[in-house]
Design a protein around this motif. Sequence first.
Motif, PDB file in Angstrom:
ATOM      1  N   MET A 262       0.877  -1.177   0.000  1.00 27.45           N
ATOM      2  CA  MET A 262       0.000   0.000   0.000  1.00 27.45           C
ATOM      3  C   MET A 262       0.907   1.218   0.000  1.00 27.45           C
ATOM      4  O   MET A 262       1.902   1.261   0.710  1.00 27.45           O
ATOM      5  CB  MET A 262      -0.905  -0.009   1.238  1.00 27.45           C
ATOM      6  N   TRP A 263       0.557   2.214  -0.818  1.00 23.28           N
ATOM      7  CA  TRP A 263       1.444   3.363  -0.878  1.00 23.28           C
ATOM      8  C   TRP A 263       0.782   4.571  -1.528  1.00 23.28           C
ATOM      9  O   TRP A 263      -0.127   4.452  -2.338  1.00 23.28           O
ATOM     10  CB  TRP A 263       2.709   3.027  -1.674  1.00 23.28           C
TER      11      TRP A 263
ATOM     12  N   GLY B 263      -6.047   1.849  -3.304  1.00 23.64           N
ATOM     13  CA  GLY B 263      -6.156   3.132  -2.621  1.00 23.64           C
ATOM     14  C   GLY B 263      -6.161   3.016  -1.113  1.00 23.64           C
ATOM     15  O   GLY B 263      -6.851   3.790  -0.438  1.00 23.64           O
ATOM     16  N   VAL B 264      -5.392   2.079  -0.574  1.00 24.58           N
ATOM     17  CA  VAL B 264      -5.316   1.950   0.880  1.00 24.58           C
ATOM     18  C   VAL B 264      -4.729   3.218   1.488  1.00 24.58           C
ATOM     19  O   VAL B 264      -5.171   3.684   2.538  1.00 24.58           O
ATOM     20  CB  VAL B 264      -4.469   0.720   1.282  1.00 24.58           C
ATOM     21  N   LYS B 265      -3.755   3.788   0.806  1.00 24.07           N
ATOM     22  CA  LYS B 265      -3.151   5.036   1.256  1.00 24.07           C
ATOM     23  C   LYS B 265      -3.641   6.204   0.385  1.00 24.07           C
ATOM     24  O   LYS B 265      -3.725   6.095  -0.832  1.00 24.07           O
ATOM     25  CB  LYS B 265      -1.619   4.946   1.225  1.00 24.07           C
ATOM     26  N   PRO B 266      -3.962   7.329   1.012  1.00 21.77           N
ATOM     27  CA  PRO B 266      -4.588   8.448   0.293  1.00 21.77           C
ATOM     28  C   PRO B 266      -3.581   9.397  -0.344  1.00 21.77           C
ATOM     29  O   PRO B 266      -2.446   9.535   0.112  1.00 21.77           O
ATOM     30  CB  PRO B 266      -5.361   9.159   1.411  1.00 21.77           C
ATOM     31  N   LEU B 267      -4.041  10.077  -1.406  1.00 25.94           N
ATOM     32  CA  LEU B 267      -3.225  11.104  -2.049  1.00 25.94           C
ATOM     33  C   LEU B 267      -4.169  12.145  -2.656  1.00 25.94           C
ATOM     34  O   LEU B 267      -4.889  11.861  -3.613  1.00 25.94           O
ATOM     35  CB  LEU B 267      -2.323  10.495  -3.138  1.00 25.94           C
ATOM     36  N   TYR B 268      -4.176  13.345  -2.069  1.00 31.38           N
ATOM     37  CA  TYR B 268      -5.032  14.440  -2.506  1.00 31.38           C
ATOM     38  C   TYR B 268      -4.188  15.519  -3.177  1.00 31.38           C
ATOM     39  O   TYR B 268      -2.990  15.642  -2.908  1.00 31.38           O
ATOM     40  CB  TYR B 268      -5.769  15.054  -1.316  1.00 31.38           C
ATOM     41  N   TYR B 269      -4.845  16.303  -4.026  1.00 32.78           N
ATOM     42  CA  TYR B 269      -4.110  17.404  -4.660  1.00 32.78           C
ATOM     43  C   TYR B 269      -5.050  18.543  -5.035  1.00 32.78           C
ATOM     44  O   TYR B 269      -6.267  18.362  -5.146  1.00 32.78           O
ATOM     45  CB  TYR B 269      -3.345  16.910  -5.891  1.00 32.78           C
ATOM     46  N   THR B 270      -4.470  19.712  -5.201  1.00 29.35           N
ATOM     47  CA  THR B 270      -5.187  20.888  -5.686  1.00 29.35           C
ATOM     48  C   THR B 270      -4.339  21.583  -6.742  1.00 29.35           C
ATOM     49  O   THR B 270      -3.104  21.537  -6.693  1.00 29.35           O
ATOM     50  CB  THR B 270      -5.498  21.903  -4.569  1.00 29.35           C
ATOM     51  N   VAL B 271      -5.012  22.201  -7.687  1.00 33.53           N
ATOM     52  CA  VAL B 271      -4.345  23.022  -8.698  1.00 33.53           C
ATOM     53  C   VAL B 271      -5.028  24.372  -8.686  1.00 33.53           C
ATOM     54  O   VAL B 271      -6.237  24.468  -8.900  1.00 33.53           O
ATOM     55  CB  VAL B 271      -4.460  22.393 -10.097  1.00 33.53           C
ATOM     56  N   GLU B 272      -4.254  25.386  -8.392  1.00 33.43           N
ATOM     57  CA  GLU B 272      -4.827  26.730  -8.330  1.00 33.43           C
ATOM     58  C   GLU B 272      -3.830  27.711  -8.916  1.00 33.43           C
ATOM     59  O   GLU B 272      -2.747  27.926  -8.341  1.00 33.43           O
ATOM     60  CB  GLU B 272      -5.176  27.118  -6.892  1.00 33.43           C
ATOM     61  N   GLY B 273      -4.176  28.260 -10.082  1.00 35.95           N
ATOM     62  CA  GLY B 273      -3.252  29.182 -10.727  1.00 35.95           C
ATOM     63  C   GLY B 273      -1.941  28.487 -11.048  1.00 35.95           C
ATOM     64  O   GLY B 273      -1.901  27.449 -11.688  1.00 35.95           O
ATOM     65  N   GLY B 274      -0.866  29.022 -10.561  1.00 37.98           N
ATOM     66  CA  GLY B 274       0.442  28.442 -10.816  1.00 37.98           C
ATOM     67  C   GLY B 274       0.927  27.530  -9.712  1.00 37.98           C
ATOM     68  O   GLY B 274       2.120  27.215  -9.647  1.00 37.98           O
ATOM     69  N   ARG B 275       0.022  27.117  -8.821  1.00 40.55           N
ATOM     70  CA  ARG B 275       0.451  26.292  -7.681  1.00 40.55           C
ATOM     71  C   ARG B 275      -0.188  24.912  -7.740  1.00 40.55           C
ATOM     72  O   ARG B 275      -1.389  24.773  -7.933  1.00 40.55           O
ATOM     73  CB  ARG B 275       0.068  26.974  -6.369  1.00 40.55           C
ATOM     74  N   PHE B 276       0.629  23.899  -7.559  1.00 40.69           N
ATOM     75  CA  PHE B 276       0.167  22.520  -7.432  1.00 40.69           C
ATOM     76  C   PHE B 276       0.592  22.030  -6.052  1.00 40.69           C
ATOM     77  O   PHE B 276       1.753  22.185  -5.667  1.00 40.69           O
ATOM     78  CB  PHE B 276       0.808  21.637  -8.510  1.00 40.69           C
ATOM     79  N   ALA B 277      -0.350  21.471  -5.299  1.00 45.93           N
ATOM     80  CA  ALA B 277      -0.037  20.966  -3.961  1.00 45.93           C
ATOM     81  C   ALA B 277      -0.635  19.581  -3.807  1.00 45.93           C
ATOM     82  O   ALA B 277      -1.723  19.298  -4.317  1.00 45.93           O
ATOM     83  CB  ALA B 277      -0.596  21.904  -2.889  1.00 45.93           C
TER      84      ALA B 277
ATOM     85  N   ALA C 178      -2.406   0.776   9.689  1.00 50.19           N
ATOM     86  CA  ALA C 178      -3.366  -0.307   9.514  1.00 50.19           C
ATOM     87  C   ALA C 178      -3.059  -1.054   8.219  1.00 50.19           C
ATOM     88  O   ALA C 178      -2.913  -0.427   7.161  1.00 50.19           O
ATOM     89  CB  ALA C 178      -4.789   0.241   9.485  1.00 50.19           C
ATOM     90  N   ARG C 179      -2.986  -2.377   8.307  1.00 51.32           N
ATOM     91  CA  ARG C 179      -2.694  -3.213   7.150  1.00 51.32           C
ATOM     92  C   ARG C 179      -3.873  -4.146   6.883  1.00 51.32           C
ATOM     93  O   ARG C 179      -4.480  -4.650   7.826  1.00 51.32           O
ATOM     94  CB  ARG C 179      -1.412  -4.020   7.378  1.00 51.32           C
ATOM     95  N   VAL C 180      -4.148  -4.410   5.613  1.00 53.74           N
ATOM     96  CA  VAL C 180      -5.376  -5.124   5.245  1.00 53.74           C
ATOM     97  C   VAL C 180      -5.050  -6.306   4.326  1.00 53.74           C
ATOM     98  O   VAL C 180      -5.045  -6.166   3.100  1.00 53.74           O
ATOM     99  CB  VAL C 180      -6.379  -4.159   4.580  1.00 53.74           C
ATOM    100  N   PRO C 181      -4.821  -7.480   4.892  1.00 46.92           N
ATOM    101  CA  PRO C 181      -4.401  -8.652   4.102  1.00 46.92           C
ATOM    102  C   PRO C 181      -5.381  -9.075   3.015  1.00 46.92           C
ATOM    103  O   PRO C 181      -4.967  -9.601   1.977  1.00 46.92           O
ATOM    104  CB  PRO C 181      -4.258  -9.756   5.158  1.00 46.92           C
ATOM    105  N   PHE C 182      -6.683  -8.875   3.227  1.00 45.14           N
ATOM    106  CA  PHE C 182      -7.638  -9.276   2.201  1.00 45.14           C
ATOM    107  C   PHE C 182      -7.465  -8.474   0.919  1.00 45.14           C
ATOM    108  O   PHE C 182      -7.958  -8.883  -0.140  1.00 45.14           O
ATOM    109  CB  PHE C 182      -9.076  -9.124   2.716  1.00 45.14           C
ATOM    110  N   LEU C 183      -6.768  -7.341   0.990  1.00 45.80           N
ATOM    111  CA  LEU C 183      -6.534  -6.525  -0.196  1.00 45.80           C
ATOM    112  C   LEU C 183      -5.157  -6.770  -0.800  1.00 45.80           C
ATOM    113  O   LEU C 183      -4.690  -5.980  -1.635  1.00 45.80           O
ATOM    114  CB  LEU C 183      -6.736  -5.049   0.119  1.00 45.80           C
TER     115      LEU C 183
END
Length: 648
Positions: free
Chosen positions: A137-138, A158-172, A525-530
Amino acid sequence: MSQSIRHRGPDDEGFMVISDGHEVHFGGADTPDHVMQADLAYTPRERIDPQWRSAAGGLAFGHRRLSIVDLSLRGHQPCMYGDRYWITYNGEVYNYIELREELKAEGFRFETESDTEVILAAYMAWGKDCLRRFNGMWALAIYDARTQEVFLARDRFGVKPLYYTVEGGRFAFASEIKVLAQADGWKARADETQLLDFLAWDITDHTDRTTFAGVRQLPAGSFMVLNLKDWQSPTGKAGAQALHIERWYEVKPASYSSREAVDMLPELMASAVSLRLRADVPVGSCLSGGLDSSAIVCLMRKGLSAVGSTAALKTFTAGSNDAAFDETRFARTVIEAAGTEAHFVTPEPSRLFDQVDKLVWHQDEPFGSTSIFAQWCVFDLASRNDIVVMLDGQGADEIFGGYRGFFGAYLAGLVRSGNLSGWMREAAAMRQEIGFSGVRSIGYTAAYLYPKLVSLLGKFDGRAYSDQDWLAPGARRVLERNPYEVVGGRTTSVRELSVAQLVSTNLPRLLHWEDRNSMAFSLEARVPFLDYRVVECALAMDDAEKVGGGVSKRVLRESMRGLVPDAVLDRRDKMGFVTAEPAWVRDPAYVQMFRRELEESVARLPGYVSPGIVDRFDAVVRGEKKFDFRYWRTISAGKWAKTFDVAA
């Protein structure tokens, strides 16, 4: 931004900044002194000033470390490899030992015992195809200094999350939305469609959008490439145009037969659990008393015994003072069979309302019932008993047919194939095994054959979408569009329903809740069924192997026979970590707490929820209407809007 998720990694922090052609490494307030004094290429030489700013802009990586594998200073991140690649990464690649040996044979050298260094070497060797070799998971971000590209990727499910935003010239980008909220100029606004889907249909995380307008999540099994040269060039692509997103993994069955899959399952499950025992810190397990967590605990005991481990196996269980919601008698059967060191907690409404603001803050988004609080209490208990890694049973219901809806898909499939005698036989078995009446079987069949009849399910199960008077007039249009149907959640095949639940309708939100609840207490948290091998094996099985004969998760029950106590395997009821919420809202000691919170949330969500929901709640308390979870969803959404100052 780093401080806002200190809970995800209190053991160390680090920063890498590339600005105006210069590369700088910083430590932070939580970076241990011995890390600052190390002699590694990525060792920080000074601690960052909280007010530090890069006048020229540029690229910045930040990392919070929860030390689990290779506890030495060499596990510091952001980490560098080959004078070219930088990484900030959350998760575990469990087969890193095997991959390291493979890479050594190809001439790669390693300075650490961590999986992080293996990921970078694998990326150097195989590029983006390295993801297919990882079992784990990563959420990761890798910067290639030669190509000036940032490669972001998420694990298969998707066990581990990754969010992002794009606004003007900024990516986070970040692991939690609250990190993005620290950026200059942030103003929280509700995504109206997502919020209404949650309130009316009880669905979240079913698309890449979130309940925060402008905040996206990288889909599970996908990667993103950000070309910094395009981003920075005055004549190049602007903003989101410089981003390339691609799905690298498709959820599909393994290539072998159903019979082969059934035979392989016990071995694959044992391997999945054994891999997830790899850690240099104490490992425990959630134990509800249900089939899934009981199987995990018994397989953990088997795996530990196989390597001669004498370490105590600690389990953590949420009980209830209401017998109708209490599974501890089944948990104790497993505890005795597996010889675990058992720990119990009993969530109560008074504690819920004491901690609900903190819980909502950690969850980032509204959540559907107080069962999330039961899980919160379990992880809190584990943390206070020095556990750092917890195994849990998420995913089993989705791949083995653990929910009532799978019976509807199975029955509908029999009708569609013309097997009416089979339908009658299965309907009779469901009546005997789980108490499905003939009318209910017909209703479920019709609802899955004709998704437009979804209101049938609502009437059988008391779903909020079966009526509309509790919604504000302008919000009732949400009932015209069934998000479950849009993302494939109404099918006539158990296999297709499994895929829909894995990808969109169910598992994503469960993993969201689990990640936030565990990380709130600095637990992994680890999920062996996945384990992808287990998922693909389960998808290769015939529908009847999972829900045939009126028995849910039939194949899992039989594969665990002789390992898990029969008392658990032969259960037909289903709970999980639940609370007695239906009883709580009618309890004179707590009813005013719920009512007050409901009134405040209605006032905070004008245009979404009608004040009439309070009258409806009163009718539930009086026993005149059936309980359902729309009341908590409204409370949760109101709390969320208040906590994050959301313009709704």
